[in-house]
Design a protein around this motif. Structure first.
Motif, PDB file in Angstrom:
ATOM      1  N   LEU A  82       0.762  -0.950   0.168  1.00  0.00           N
ATOM      2  CA  LEU A  82      -0.319   0.541  -0.103  1.00  0.00           C
ATOM      3  C   LEU A  82       0.909   0.991   0.122  1.00  0.00           C
ATOM      4  N   VAL A  83       1.738   1.100   0.658  1.00  0.00           N
ATOM      5  CA  VAL A  83       2.469   2.344   1.147  1.00  0.00           C
ATOM      6  C   VAL A  83       3.673   2.275  -0.794  1.00  0.00           C
ATOM      7  N   ALA A  84       4.223   1.271  -1.105  1.00  0.00           N
ATOM      8  CA  ALA A  84       4.656   1.201  -3.002  1.00  0.00           C
ATOM      9  C   ALA A  84       3.777   2.491  -3.644  1.00  0.00           C
ATOM     10  N   ALA A  85       2.308   1.553  -3.492  1.00  0.00           N
ATOM     11  CA  ALA A  85       1.881   2.554  -4.433  1.00  0.00           C
ATOM     12  C   ALA A  85       1.380   3.868  -4.380  1.00  0.00           C
ATOM     13  N   ALA A  86       1.095   4.436  -3.090  1.00  0.00           N
ATOM     14  CA  ALA A  86       0.424   5.879  -2.711  1.00  0.00           C
ATOM     15  C   ALA A  86       2.164   7.083  -3.456  1.00  0.00           C
ATOM     16  N   ASP A  87       2.919   5.690  -2.631  1.00  0.00           N
ATOM     17  CA  ASP A  87       4.235   6.834  -3.909  1.00  0.00           C
ATOM     18  C   ASP A  87       4.481   6.765  -4.767  1.00  0.00           C
ATOM     19  N   GLN A  88       3.944   5.808  -5.640  1.00  0.00           N
ATOM     20  CA  GLN A  88       3.821   6.193  -7.294  1.00  0.00           C
ATOM     21  C   GLN A  88       2.716   6.677  -7.000  1.00  0.00           C
ATOM     22  N   ARG A  89       1.917   6.798  -6.960  1.00  0.00           N
ATOM     23  CA  ARG A  89       1.208   7.701  -7.271  1.00  0.00           C
ATOM     24  C   ARG A  89       1.593   9.477  -7.079  1.00  0.00           C
ATOM     25  N   LEU A  90       1.918   9.272  -6.034  1.00  0.00           N
ATOM     26  CA  LEU A  90       3.101  10.840  -5.432  1.00  0.00           C
ATOM     27  C   LEU A  90       3.263  11.116  -6.748  1.00  0.00           C
ATOM     28  N   ALA A  91       4.651  10.273  -7.712  1.00  0.00           N
ATOM     29  CA  ALA A  91       5.850  10.487  -8.138  1.00  0.00           C
ATOM     30  C   ALA A  91       4.080  10.799  -9.776  1.00  0.00           C
ATOM     31  N   GLU A  92       3.812  10.000  -9.865  1.00  0.00           N
ATOM     32  CA  GLU A  92       2.601  10.338 -11.217  1.00  0.00           C
ATOM     33  C   GLU A  92       2.161  11.669 -10.867  1.00  0.00           C
ATOM     34  N   LEU A  93       1.758  12.116 -10.369  1.00  0.00           N
ATOM     35  CA  LEU A  93       0.849  13.364  -9.667  1.00  0.00           C
ATOM     36  C   LEU A  93       1.960  14.331  -9.718  1.00  0.00           C
ATOM     37  N   ASP A  94       3.430  14.374  -9.625  1.00  0.00           N
ATOM     38  CA  ASP A  94       4.210  15.384  -9.671  1.00  0.00           C
ATOM     39  C   ASP A  94       4.720  15.466 -11.318  1.00  0.00           C
ATOM     40  N   ASN A  95       4.624  14.144 -11.970  1.00  0.00           N
ATOM     41  CA  ASN A  95       5.166  14.328 -12.940  1.00  0.00           C
ATOM     42  C   ASN A  95       4.517  15.314 -14.000  1.00  0.00           C
ATOM     43  N   GLU A  96       2.960  14.929 -13.543  1.00  0.00           N
ATOM     44  CA  GLU A  96       1.898  16.048 -14.084  1.00  0.00           C
ATOM     45  C   GLU A  96       1.539  17.130 -13.888  1.00  0.00           C
ATOM     46  N   VAL A  97       2.163  17.670 -12.181  1.00  0.00           N
ATOM     47  CA  VAL A  97       2.350  19.269 -12.469  1.00  0.00           C
ATOM     48  C   VAL A  97       3.705  19.733 -13.284  1.00  0.00           C
ATOM     49  N   ALA A  98       4.404  18.634 -13.379  1.00  0.00           N
ATOM     50  CA  ALA A  98       5.973  19.059 -14.083  1.00  0.00           C
ATOM     51  C   ALA A  98       5.456  19.876 -15.222  1.00  0.00           C
ATOM     52  N   VAL A  99       5.051  18.806 -16.102  1.00  0.00           N
ATOM     53  CA  VAL A  99       4.921  18.815 -17.266  1.00  0.00           C
ATOM     54  C   VAL A  99       4.364  20.365 -18.205  1.00  0.00           C
ATOM     55  N   ARG A 100       3.204  20.074 -17.101  1.00  0.00           N
ATOM     56  CA  ARG A 100       2.039  22.000 -17.188  1.00  0.00           C
ATOM     57  C   ARG A 100       2.869  23.200 -17.054  1.00  0.00           C
ATOM     58  N   ARG A 101       3.651  23.318 -15.446  1.00  0.00           N
ATOM     59  CA  ARG A 101       4.462  24.279 -15.663  1.00  0.00           C
ATOM     60  C   ARG A 101       5.357  24.310 -17.093  1.00  0.00           C
ATOM     61  N   GLU A 102       5.927  24.028 -17.070  1.00  0.00           N
ATOM     62  CA  GLU A 102       7.017  23.669 -18.436  1.00  0.00           C
ATOM     63  C   GLU A 102       5.656  24.237 -20.235  1.00  0.00           C
TER      64      GLU A 102
END
Length: 497
Positions: A82-102
């Motif tokens: 469960l912790v590993a899945a939560a970390d993966q979801r957070l990483a994907e979300l951070d990537n989406e935010v980075a794309v929008r900023r750029e």
């Protein structure tokens, strides 16, 4: 490149930028070294790196609890997943935010390019108008010559090839002389008329060129406005998306915190007191090793930052190149009150430096390493050093990036390469195509490495030996990190051969 005042920027803004650059050059290096020392060797950093010690039970407690050693193994496994899945979801979300900023940075750079085209076209109109005035002056001169010729012909009769000129001749030689004179007068008259016609034709051609140049200027100005609209739409879209994503991230972090708390409780129940003794022994070894590693890393980083700062401070040529590039750029965030100047002559973007080899690569790396510890600031950084960030309506605002002096990832690259005369745009996607692309597996010291689709997410500077220099995200600082291969683009970019 130099342009007419853009977005309300005039001589006051340029003076402000020059004074700010001088202040940054004198203060940033010392601040960066101090921050590196504080962040890496402070007691707070060590407390975060090593978790609190687990319980250290007595031998009697261990003997009494041996029957409960194996309890809860399945529950521990489920919570770890469960912790590993939560970390993966957070990483994907951070990537989406980075794309929008750029994507916002991309729209802003496109707008500045369109405005440059408008300025160039307006300058062409100005040049054509100068040509029209020159043609008019030539027509006036030719007309004056013709008028004088006409008056002279009327008064003296020199242009009339009359029979009386021949009848008044006293001898055959006189007749020949007068015939020759009349021929010369006729040729002179035709020359004046030809000159007048050429002047009129030139005027018509230049007038046509002026109209065409004006049409180009109007089209370029319209394109600039369209680019501005796209930039505003991109910013609005990013802000709207970030509002929802911040809430999602907060929910995921809460889930992860709850899972971690349950995991610690399950480990205690499953492992028993004997496992706690083992865990405590391992923790003690880890603590000692990490304290030693942290102290060594802090000393090495502090030495590297100090040495890089000294070399950057001594490299007058690099500072002058960077300052010149900065003076010739318009900030990519300038959007409002744009007024093109018709009298502005066309300018050319500075070419990249011809400096090559290991000396150029080390200059780039020294400039980047001299900024270790400088805060991350979204939208921050230019050729002279860190600058205030800009608002994004979401995550960056929550960290106060708009009021911090620092770098984002692409701004750090702009500063590092400006020291060897290379001008980079403030967008990772455009930086990805700025130099020679080489397979990421063949990258070497001084190359830029990228992440995300079409390099839309992040950029860092490769230092060699699996290390890179980066400005990672809001709340962080410029730092050296291990290279992250997950999500890296297939190519690195080599600016110096």
């Amino acid at each position: 490149m130099k342009r007419a005042p853009v977005g309300g920027l005039g001589s006051r803004t340029r003076r402000h930028r020059r004074s700010r650059a001088r202040a940054l050059r004198t203060g940033t290096l010392a601040v960066g070294i101090a921050l590196v020392s504080t962040l890496l060797i402070g007691s707070g950093q060590l407390a975060i790196a090593v978790p609190p010690p687990p319980p250290n039970p007595s031998d009697l407690d261990i003997a009494d609890a041996q029957t409960r050693v194996a309890a809860g193994a399945g529950e521990v496994s489920a919570l770890i997943n469960l912790v590993a899945a939560a970390d993966q979801r957070l990483a994907e979300l951070d990537n989406e935010v980075a794309v929008r900023r750029e994507s916002v940075n991309k729209a802003l750079v496109d707008l500045q390019n369109a405005r440059s085209a408008a300025d160039a076209a307006a300058s062409a109109v100005f040049a054509s108008q100068e040509g029209l005035r020159d043609a008019a002056a030539q027509i006036d001169l030719a007309q004056t010559d013709f008028d004088e010729y006409a008056v002279s012909s009327y008064v003296r009769g020199t242009n009339v090839s009359s029979l009386s000129a021949y009848l008044g001749a006293g001898a055959p030689d006189d007749v020949l002389d007068r015939a020759q004179a009349l021929k010369l007068i006729s040729v002179s008259r035709n020359a004046v008329l030809d000159e007048l016609q050429r002047a009129r034709t030139e005027q018509a051609n230049r007038d046509s060129a002026a109209r065409e140049a004006k049409q180009q200027a109007d089209a370029a100005a319209q394109q600039a406005e369209e680019r501005k609209s796209l930039a505003e739409q991109a910013i609005a879209a990013a802000r709207a998306a970030l509002d929802g994503q911040v809430a999602r991230k907060s929910q995921i972090e809460s889930e992860r915190a709850a899972a971690q708390s349950q995991l610690e409780a399950a480990r205690a129940n499953a492992s028993g007191l004997e496992g706690q003794r083992v865990a405590y022994t391992a923790w003690e070894r880890q603590r000692q090793a990490e304290e030693a590693a942290a102290a060594a890393a802090a000393a090495a980083a502090q030495d590297a930052a100090r040495d890089a700062a000294a070399r950057v401070a001594a490299n007058q040529a690099a500072r002058e190149l960077a300052a010149r590039l900065a003076e010739e750029q318009t900030p990519h965030t300038s959007l409002d009150d744009y007024t093109p100047s018709p009298s502005t002559k066309p300018s050319t973007r500075p070419s990249t430096s011809t400096v090559t080899g290991s000396a150029a690569i080390e200059t780039v790396i020294d400039r980047g390493m001299s900024q270790l510890g400088v805060p991350y600031s979204w939208g921050g950084g230019d050729e002279n050093g860190p600058t205030k960030g800009i608002r994004d309506g979401g995550v960056a605002d929550s960290y106060g990036d708009f009021d911090k002096v620092g770098f984002d990832c692409s701004g750090l690259m702009i500063y590092a390469f400006a020291g060897i005369g290379i001008s980079l745009p403030h967008y990772t996607g455009y930086q990805y195509t700025a130099g020679t692309q080489v397979p990421s597996s063949e990258m070497r010291r001084g190359d830029m490495i990228f992440w995300g689709p079409n390099a839309s997410q992040h950029v860092a500077l490769y230092l060699g030996d699996g290390q890179m220099l980066e400005a990672p995200q809001s709340g962080s600082v410029v730092k050296v990190s291990p290279v992250r291969w997950d999500g890296m683009t297939p190519y690195a970019v080599r600016m110096v051969t």
